[in-house]
Design a protein around this motif. Structure first.
Motif, PDB file in Angstrom:
ATOM      1  N   GLU A  66       0.876  -1.162  -0.060  1.00 28.01           N
ATOM      2  CA  GLU A  66       0.051   0.115   0.164  1.00 28.01           C
ATOM      3  C   GLU A  66       0.709   1.200  -0.067  1.00 28.01           C
ATOM      4  O   GLU A  66       0.549   2.278  -0.883  1.00 28.01           O
ATOM      5  CB  GLU A  66      -0.854   0.064   1.316  1.00 28.01           C
ATOM      6  CG  GLU A  66      -2.238   0.711   1.070  1.00 28.01           C
ATOM      7  CD  GLU A  66      -2.826   0.696  -0.217  1.00 28.01           C
ATOM      8  OE1 GLU A  66      -3.146  -0.609  -0.718  1.00 28.01           O
ATOM      9  OE2 GLU A  66      -3.168   1.564  -0.939  1.00 28.01           O
ATOM     10  N   ALA A  67       1.789   1.218   0.869  1.00 28.56           N
ATOM     11  CA  ALA A  67       2.970   2.441   0.881  1.00 28.56           C
ATOM     12  C   ALA A  67       3.487   2.613  -0.433  1.00 28.56           C
ATOM     13  O   ALA A  67       3.670   3.739  -1.032  1.00 28.56           O
ATOM     14  CB  ALA A  67       3.859   2.147   1.960  1.00 28.56           C
ATOM     15  N   LEU A  68       3.857   1.463  -1.248  1.00 29.59           N
ATOM     16  CA  LEU A  68       4.427   1.536  -2.406  1.00 29.59           C
ATOM     17  C   LEU A  68       3.640   2.042  -3.494  1.00 29.59           C
ATOM     18  O   LEU A  68       4.124   2.932  -4.100  1.00 29.59           O
ATOM     19  CB  LEU A  68       4.925   0.474  -2.956  1.00 29.59           C
ATOM     20  CG  LEU A  68       6.228  -0.404  -2.628  1.00 29.59           C
ATOM     21  CD1 LEU A  68       6.490  -1.932  -2.956  1.00 29.59           C
ATOM     22  CD2 LEU A  68       7.661   0.502  -3.019  1.00 29.59           C
ATOM     23  N   ARG A  69       2.201   1.779  -3.429  1.00 26.05           N
ATOM     24  CA  ARG A  69       1.466   2.142  -4.182  1.00 26.05           C
ATOM     25  C   ARG A  69       1.053   3.913  -4.287  1.00 26.05           C
ATOM     26  O   ARG A  69       0.958   4.482  -5.019  1.00 26.05           O
ATOM     27  CB  ARG A  69      -0.101   1.532  -4.014  1.00 26.05           C
ATOM     28  CG  ARG A  69      -0.343   0.487  -5.116  1.00 26.05           C
ATOM     29  CD  ARG A  69      -1.971   0.121  -5.143  1.00 26.05           C
ATOM     30  NE  ARG A  69      -1.917  -1.031  -3.889  1.00 26.05           N
ATOM     31  CZ  ARG A  69      -1.698  -2.375  -3.940  1.00 26.05           C
ATOM     32  NH1 ARG A  69      -1.202  -2.672  -5.243  1.00 26.05           N
ATOM     33  NH2 ARG A  69      -1.738  -2.937  -3.103  1.00 26.05           N
ATOM     34  N   SER A  70       1.215   4.229  -3.012  1.00 26.10           N
ATOM     35  CA  SER A  70       1.024   5.739  -2.822  1.00 26.10           C
ATOM     36  C   SER A  70       2.172   6.439  -3.122  1.00 26.10           C
ATOM     37  O   SER A  70       2.097   7.610  -3.599  1.00 26.10           O
ATOM     38  CB  SER A  70       0.439   5.954  -1.197  1.00 26.10           C
ATOM     39  OG  SER A  70       1.683   6.039  -0.431  1.00 26.10           O
ATOM     40  N   GLN A  71       3.453   5.930  -2.975  1.00 26.66           N
ATOM     41  CA  GLN A  71       4.560   6.475  -3.252  1.00 26.66           C
ATOM     42  C   GLN A  71       4.543   6.246  -5.084  1.00 26.66           C
ATOM     43  O   GLN A  71       4.941   7.625  -5.394  1.00 26.66           O
ATOM     44  CB  GLN A  71       5.756   5.553  -3.014  1.00 26.66           C
ATOM     45  CG  GLN A  71       6.856   6.131  -2.193  1.00 26.66           C
ATOM     46  CD  GLN A  71       7.966   5.368  -1.884  1.00 26.66           C
ATOM     47  OE1 GLN A  71       7.794   4.240  -1.415  1.00 26.66           O
ATOM     48  NE2 GLN A  71       9.408   5.491  -2.260  1.00 26.66           N
ATOM     49  N   ILE A  72       4.033   5.440  -5.596  1.00 29.92           N
ATOM     50  CA  ILE A  72       3.922   5.447  -7.000  1.00 29.92           C
ATOM     51  C   ILE A  72       2.966   6.692  -7.686  1.00 29.92           C
ATOM     52  O   ILE A  72       3.149   7.423  -8.516  1.00 29.92           O
ATOM     53  CB  ILE A  72       3.619   4.159  -7.881  1.00 29.92           C
ATOM     54  CG1 ILE A  72       4.856   3.160  -7.499  1.00 29.92           C
ATOM     55  CG2 ILE A  72       3.486   4.308  -9.205  1.00 29.92           C
ATOM     56  CD1 ILE A  72       4.472   1.639  -7.597  1.00 29.92           C
ATOM     57  N   THR A  73       1.937   6.716  -6.926  1.00 30.02           N
ATOM     58  CA  THR A  73       0.730   7.671  -7.214  1.00 30.02           C
ATOM     59  C   THR A  73       1.481   9.154  -7.132  1.00 30.02           C
ATOM     60  O   THR A  73       1.337  10.018  -8.061  1.00 30.02           O
ATOM     61  CB  THR A  73      -0.492   7.572  -6.273  1.00 30.02           C
ATOM     62  OG1 THR A  73      -0.641   6.338  -6.443  1.00 30.02           O
ATOM     63  CG2 THR A  73      -1.447   8.489  -6.746  1.00 30.02           C
ATOM     64  N   GLN A  74       2.152   9.252  -6.158  1.00 33.56           N
ATOM     65  CA  GLN A  74       2.912  10.583  -5.696  1.00 33.56           C
ATOM     66  C   GLN A  74       3.819  11.059  -7.108  1.00 33.56           C
ATOM     67  O   GLN A  74       3.845  12.063  -7.530  1.00 33.56           O
ATOM     68  CB  GLN A  74       3.750  10.595  -4.618  1.00 33.56           C
ATOM     69  CG  GLN A  74       2.720  10.982  -3.393  1.00 33.56           C
ATOM     70  CD  GLN A  74       3.438  10.713  -2.107  1.00 33.56           C
ATOM     71  OE1 GLN A  74       4.791  10.576  -1.953  1.00 33.56           O
ATOM     72  NE2 GLN A  74       3.053  10.466  -0.897  1.00 33.56           N
ATOM     73  N   ILE A  75       4.635  10.031  -7.417  1.00 33.51           N
ATOM     74  CA  ILE A  75       5.686  10.232  -8.602  1.00 33.51           C
ATOM     75  C   ILE A  75       5.074  10.407  -9.739  1.00 33.51           C
ATOM     76  O   ILE A  75       5.036  11.154 -10.532  1.00 33.51           O
ATOM     77  CB  ILE A  75       6.436   9.118  -8.456  1.00 33.51           C
ATOM     78  CG1 ILE A  75       7.535   9.067  -7.234  1.00 33.51           C
ATOM     79  CG2 ILE A  75       7.479   8.961  -9.850  1.00 33.51           C
ATOM     80  CD1 ILE A  75       8.058   7.622  -7.319  1.00 33.51           C
ATOM     81  N   GLN A  76       3.899   9.763 -10.156  1.00 30.61           N
ATOM     82  CA  GLN A  76       3.039   9.899 -11.141  1.00 30.61           C
ATOM     83  C   GLN A  76       2.349  11.292 -11.380  1.00 30.61           C
ATOM     84  O   GLN A  76       2.282  11.977 -12.319  1.00 30.61           O
ATOM     85  CB  GLN A  76       1.946   8.836 -11.346  1.00 30.61           C
ATOM     86  CG  GLN A  76       2.591   7.499 -11.997  1.00 30.61           C
ATOM     87  CD  GLN A  76       1.825   6.165 -11.784  1.00 30.61           C
ATOM     88  OE1 GLN A  76       0.458   6.442 -11.290  1.00 30.61           O
ATOM     89  NE2 GLN A  76       1.990   5.160 -12.858  1.00 30.61           N
ATOM     90  N   ASP A  77       1.927  11.904 -10.279  1.00 31.13           N
ATOM     91  CA  ASP A  77       1.512  13.089  -9.959  1.00 31.13           C
ATOM     92  C   ASP A  77       2.338  13.987 -10.709  1.00 31.13           C
ATOM     93  O   ASP A  77       2.231  14.969 -11.250  1.00 31.13           O
ATOM     94  CB  ASP A  77       0.777  13.443  -8.495  1.00 31.13           C
ATOM     95  CG  ASP A  77      -0.254  12.626  -8.363  1.00 31.13           C
ATOM     96  OD1 ASP A  77      -0.920  11.931  -9.359  1.00 31.13           O
ATOM     97  OD2 ASP A  77      -0.654  12.650  -7.244  1.00 31.13           O
ATOM     98  N   LYS A  78       3.661  13.859 -10.034  1.00 26.68           N
ATOM     99  CA  LYS A  78       4.800  14.716 -10.514  1.00 26.68           C
ATOM    100  C   LYS A  78       4.983  14.736 -11.975  1.00 26.68           C
ATOM    101  O   LYS A  78       5.165  15.684 -12.717  1.00 26.68           O
ATOM    102  CB  LYS A  78       6.165  14.432  -9.709  1.00 26.68           C
ATOM    103  CG  LYS A  78       6.195  14.740  -8.337  1.00 26.68           C
ATOM    104  CD  LYS A  78       7.271  14.352  -7.856  1.00 26.68           C
ATOM    105  CE  LYS A  78       7.209  14.754  -6.019  1.00 26.68           C
ATOM    106  NZ  LYS A  78       8.338  14.028  -5.426  1.00 26.68           N
ATOM    107  N   LEU A  79       4.936  13.558 -12.660  1.00 26.42           N
ATOM    108  CA  LEU A  79       5.348  13.129 -13.737  1.00 26.42           C
ATOM    109  C   LEU A  79       4.205  13.921 -14.872  1.00 26.42           C
ATOM    110  O   LEU A  79       4.592  14.330 -15.821  1.00 26.42           O
ATOM    111  CB  LEU A  79       5.237  11.586 -14.083  1.00 26.42           C
ATOM    112  CG  LEU A  79       6.530  11.093 -13.879  1.00 26.42           C
ATOM    113  CD1 LEU A  79       6.486   9.458 -13.970  1.00 26.42           C
ATOM    114  CD2 LEU A  79       7.699  11.439 -14.863  1.00 26.42           C
TER     115      LEU A  79
END
Ligand SMILES: [Zn+2]
Length: 231
Positions: A66-79
Protein backbone atom coordinates in the motif's frame (compact mmCIF):
# COMPACT_ATOMS: atom_id res chain seq x y z
CA UNK A 1 -17.14 -73.88 56.50
CA UNK A 2 -13.63 -75.35 56.68
CA UNK A 3 -10.73 -73.12 57.65
CA UNK A 4 -9.06 -73.72 54.28
CA UNK A 5 -12.25 -72.63 52.53
CA UNK A 6 -12.42 -69.45 54.62
CA UNK A 7 -8.81 -68.57 53.95
CA UNK A 8 -9.34 -69.32 50.26
CA UNK A 9 -12.37 -67.00 50.23
CA UNK A 10 -10.32 -64.32 51.97
CA UNK A 11 -7.72 -64.62 49.26
CA UNK A 12 -10.36 -64.31 46.52
CA UNK A 13 -11.75 -61.18 48.18
CA UNK A 14 -8.28 -59.66 48.42
CA UNK A 15 -7.65 -60.47 44.76
CA UNK A 16 -10.95 -58.86 43.87
CA UNK A 17 -10.02 -55.78 45.92
CA UNK A 18 -6.69 -55.54 44.09
CA UNK A 19 -8.46 -55.87 40.76
CA UNK A 20 -10.98 -53.17 41.71
CA UNK A 21 -8.21 -50.79 42.77
CA UNK A 22 -6.36 -51.45 39.52
CA UNK A 23 -9.48 -50.86 37.43
CA UNK A 24 -10.31 -47.68 39.33
CA UNK A 25 -6.82 -46.34 38.69
CA UNK A 26 -7.10 -47.16 35.00
CA UNK A 27 -10.52 -45.47 34.79
CA UNK A 28 -9.21 -42.42 36.63
CA UNK A 29 -6.38 -42.16 34.12
CA UNK A 30 -8.89 -42.30 31.23
CA UNK A 31 -10.92 -39.55 32.91
CA UNK A 32 -7.82 -37.35 33.30
CA UNK A 33 -6.22 -38.00 29.90
CA UNK A 34 -7.32 -38.76 26.39
CA UNK A 35 -4.59 -39.30 23.84
CA UNK A 36 -6.85 -38.79 20.79
CA UNK A 37 -8.12 -35.47 22.08
CA UNK A 38 -4.71 -34.29 23.27
CA UNK A 39 -3.14 -35.09 19.90
CA UNK A 40 -5.97 -33.43 17.97
CA UNK A 41 -5.75 -30.36 20.18
CA UNK A 42 -1.97 -30.11 19.75
CA UNK A 43 -2.27 -30.42 15.95
CA UNK A 44 -4.98 -27.73 15.92
CA UNK A 45 -2.90 -25.34 18.05
CA UNK A 46 0.14 -25.80 15.80
CA UNK A 47 -1.98 -25.09 12.71
CA UNK A 48 -3.61 -22.06 14.35
CA UNK A 49 -0.24 -20.60 15.35
CA UNK A 50 1.11 -21.16 11.86
CA UNK A 51 -1.92 -19.45 10.36
CA UNK A 52 -1.64 -16.51 12.76
CA UNK A 53 1.99 -16.11 11.67
CA UNK A 54 1.06 -16.07 7.98
CA UNK A 55 -1.80 -13.64 8.59
CA UNK A 56 0.54 -11.29 10.43
CA UNK A 57 3.12 -11.44 7.63
CA UNK A 58 0.34 -10.93 5.06
CA UNK A 59 -0.82 -7.74 6.80
CA UNK A 60 2.74 -6.42 6.97
CA UNK A 61 3.33 -7.11 3.28
CA UNK A 62 -0.03 -5.63 2.38
CA UNK A 63 0.85 -2.42 4.25
CA UNK A 64 4.21 -2.32 2.46
CA UNK A 65 2.45 -2.74 -0.91
CA UNK A 66 0.00 0.00 0.00
CA UNK A 67 2.86 2.36 0.86
CA UNK A 68 4.53 1.56 -2.47
CA UNK A 69 1.31 2.26 -4.34
CA UNK A 70 0.95 5.68 -2.78
CA UNK A 71 4.60 6.42 -3.45
CA UNK A 72 4.06 5.52 -7.11
CA UNK A 73 0.94 7.70 -7.26
CA UNK A 74 2.89 10.64 -5.89
CA UNK A 75 5.60 10.21 -8.51
CA UNK A 76 3.06 9.87 -11.27
CA UNK A 77 1.40 13.07 -10.09
CA UNK A 78 4.74 14.80 -10.46
CA UNK A 79 5.29 13.20 -13.87
CA UNK A 80 1.96 14.18 -15.32
CA UNK A 81 1.29 17.30 -13.26
CA UNK A 82 3.08 19.44 -15.77
CA UNK A 83 5.16 21.31 -13.21
CA UNK A 84 8.39 19.51 -14.00
CA UNK A 85 9.76 20.44 -17.38
CA UNK A 86 13.34 19.28 -17.17
CA UNK A 87 13.59 16.08 -19.31
CA UNK A 88 16.42 14.68 -17.18
CA UNK A 89 14.40 15.13 -14.02
CA UNK A 90 11.36 13.59 -15.70
CA UNK A 91 13.38 10.62 -16.79
CA UNK A 92 14.68 10.17 -13.24
CA UNK A 93 11.14 10.05 -11.90
CA UNK A 94 10.08 7.66 -14.64
CA UNK A 95 12.91 5.32 -13.71
CA UNK A 96 12.06 5.53 -10.02
CA UNK A 97 8.40 4.83 -10.75
CA UNK A 98 9.33 1.79 -12.86
CA UNK A 99 11.59 0.47 -10.12
CA UNK A 100 8.93 0.89 -7.46
CA UNK A 101 6.38 -0.73 -9.76
CA UNK A 102 8.64 -3.78 -10.20
CA UNK A 103 9.02 -4.10 -6.42
CA UNK A 104 5.28 -3.72 -6.00
CA UNK A 105 4.60 -6.45 -8.59
CA UNK A 106 6.85 -8.86 -6.69
CA UNK A 107 5.08 -8.10 -3.43
CA UNK A 108 1.68 -8.53 -5.08
CA UNK A 109 2.76 -11.95 -6.37
CA UNK A 110 3.85 -12.98 -2.88
CA UNK A 111 0.58 -11.66 -1.45
CA UNK A 112 -1.40 -13.67 -3.96
CA UNK A 113 0.51 -16.85 -3.06
CA UNK A 114 -0.07 -16.19 0.61
CA UNK A 115 -3.75 -15.68 0.04
CA UNK A 116 -3.95 -19.04 -1.74
CA UNK A 117 -2.04 -20.67 1.08
CA UNK A 118 -4.35 -19.11 3.65
CA UNK A 119 -7.36 -20.42 1.77
CA UNK A 120 -5.93 -23.98 1.62
CA UNK A 121 -5.01 -23.72 5.29
CA UNK A 122 -8.49 -22.54 6.17
CA UNK A 123 -9.93 -25.80 4.80
CA UNK A 124 -7.28 -27.87 6.60
CA UNK A 125 -7.87 -25.91 9.79
CA UNK A 126 -11.60 -26.57 9.61
CA UNK A 127 -10.89 -30.30 9.31
CA UNK A 128 -8.60 -30.17 12.36
CA UNK A 129 -11.26 -28.26 14.31
CA UNK A 130 -13.82 -30.94 13.40
CA UNK A 131 -11.47 -33.75 14.43
CA UNK A 132 -10.73 -31.95 17.69
CA UNK A 133 -14.35 -31.32 18.55
CA UNK A 134 -15.31 -34.92 17.64
CA UNK A 135 -12.53 -36.18 19.93
CA UNK A 136 -13.72 -33.84 22.68
CA UNK A 137 -17.29 -35.14 22.32
CA UNK A 138 -16.16 -38.76 22.34
CA UNK A 139 -14.08 -38.13 25.46
CA UNK A 140 -16.96 -36.34 27.15
CA UNK A 141 -19.24 -39.33 26.51
CA UNK A 142 -16.56 -41.74 27.66
CA UNK A 143 -16.08 -39.74 30.85
CA UNK A 144 -19.80 -39.78 31.58
CA UNK A 145 -19.80 -43.59 31.24
CA UNK A 146 -16.63 -43.87 33.30
CA UNK A 147 -18.06 -41.79 36.15
CA UNK A 148 -21.00 -44.19 36.41
CA UNK A 149 -18.66 -47.18 36.32
CA UNK A 150 -16.34 -45.63 38.91
CA UNK A 151 -19.29 -45.18 41.26
CA UNK A 152 -20.28 -48.85 40.87
CA UNK A 153 -16.70 -50.01 41.38
CA UNK A 154 -16.29 -47.84 44.47
CA UNK A 155 -19.46 -49.27 45.98
CA UNK A 156 -18.29 -52.80 45.21
CA UNK A 157 -14.90 -52.00 46.69
CA UNK A 158 -16.52 -50.77 49.89
CA UNK A 159 -18.51 -53.98 50.14
CA UNK A 160 -15.40 -56.05 49.53
CA UNK A 161 -13.46 -54.14 52.19
CA UNK A 162 -16.27 -54.74 54.69
CA UNK A 163 -16.38 -58.41 53.77
CA UNK A 164 -12.61 -58.65 54.18
CA UNK A 165 -12.76 -57.19 57.68
CA UNK A 166 -15.48 -59.73 58.55
CA UNK A 167 -13.42 -62.59 57.14
CA UNK A 168 -10.31 -61.49 59.02
CA UNK A 169 -12.29 -61.51 62.25
CA UNK A 170 -13.48 -65.06 61.59
CA UNK A 171 -9.98 -66.54 61.11
CA UNK A 172 -7.57 -67.23 63.95
CA UNK A 173 -4.29 -65.36 64.32
CA UNK A 174 -2.01 -68.31 63.59
CA UNK A 175 -3.76 -69.16 60.36
CA UNK A 176 -3.63 -65.52 59.28
CA UNK A 177 0.05 -65.38 60.12
CA UNK A 178 0.68 -68.50 57.99
CA UNK A 179 -1.43 -67.00 55.20
CA UNK A 180 0.47 -63.68 55.25
CA UNK A 181 3.82 -65.46 55.36
CA UNK A 182 3.04 -67.68 52.36
CA UNK A 183 1.55 -64.69 50.53
CA UNK A 184 4.76 -62.76 51.11
CA UNK A 185 6.84 -65.57 49.68
CA UNK A 186 4.61 -66.86 46.88
CA UNK A 187 2.14 -64.14 46.00
CA UNK A 188 -0.80 -66.52 45.82
CA UNK A 189 -1.01 -68.21 49.21
CA UNK A 190 -3.94 -70.62 48.83
CA UNK A 191 -4.26 -73.05 45.93
CA UNK A 192 -6.84 -75.60 45.00
CA UNK A 193 -6.16 -79.30 44.88
CA UNK A 194 -7.41 -81.08 41.80
CA UNK A 195 -7.06 -84.79 41.01
CA UNK A 196 -4.64 -85.13 43.88
CA UNK A 197 -2.34 -82.41 42.62
CA UNK A 198 -1.39 -79.05 44.08
CA UNK A 199 -2.42 -76.46 41.47
CA UNK A 200 0.32 -74.15 42.69
CA UNK A 201 3.19 -76.37 41.62
CA UNK A 202 1.42 -79.28 39.84
CA UNK A 203 3.07 -81.84 42.08
CA UNK A 204 1.02 -84.88 43.15
CA UNK A 205 0.32 -84.81 46.87
CA UNK A 206 1.09 -87.69 49.21
CA UNK A 207 -1.70 -89.77 50.72
CA UNK A 208 -1.14 -88.22 54.13
CA UNK A 209 -1.15 -84.68 52.70
CA UNK A 210 -4.47 -85.47 51.03
CA UNK A 211 -5.87 -86.87 54.27
CA UNK A 212 -4.79 -83.79 56.21
CA UNK A 213 -6.19 -81.49 53.55
CA UNK A 214 -9.58 -83.15 53.95
CA UNK A 215 -9.58 -82.25 57.62
CA UNK A 216 -10.17 -78.86 59.15
CA UNK A 217 -6.53 -77.95 59.78
CA UNK A 218 -4.40 -75.77 57.54
CA UNK A 219 -2.14 -77.94 55.38
CA UNK A 220 0.64 -76.63 53.19
CA UNK A 221 2.03 -78.32 50.08
CA UNK A 222 5.21 -80.23 50.88
CA UNK A 223 6.73 -79.06 47.61
CA UNK A 224 5.80 -75.36 47.16
CA UNK A 225 4.62 -74.47 50.65
CA UNK A 226 1.27 -73.04 49.57
CA UNK A 227 -1.87 -73.60 51.63
CA UNK A 228 -3.97 -76.36 50.12
CA UNK A 229 -7.69 -76.03 49.58
CA UNK A 230 -9.71 -79.09 48.71
CA UNK A 231 -13.01 -77.88 47.32
ZN1 LIG B 1 2.48 -77.11 45.66
Amino acid sequence: MSLAKRIYDLQQIELSIQEHVKQLEAMDLRIQHNVQFEQAEAALKTAENERAGIEKRYKELDAEAEALRSQITQIQDKLYGGKIKNPKELMGFEQEAAMLKATLDKKDDVLLDMMEKLETDRVALKKLQDVCSAAADAWKNEKAELHVKVKTFKNELNELEKKRVEMLASIDRDTLATYEAVKGRKGQAVVKVEQGRCLGCRVTLSVSEMQHARGNAIVTCGNCGRILYLS
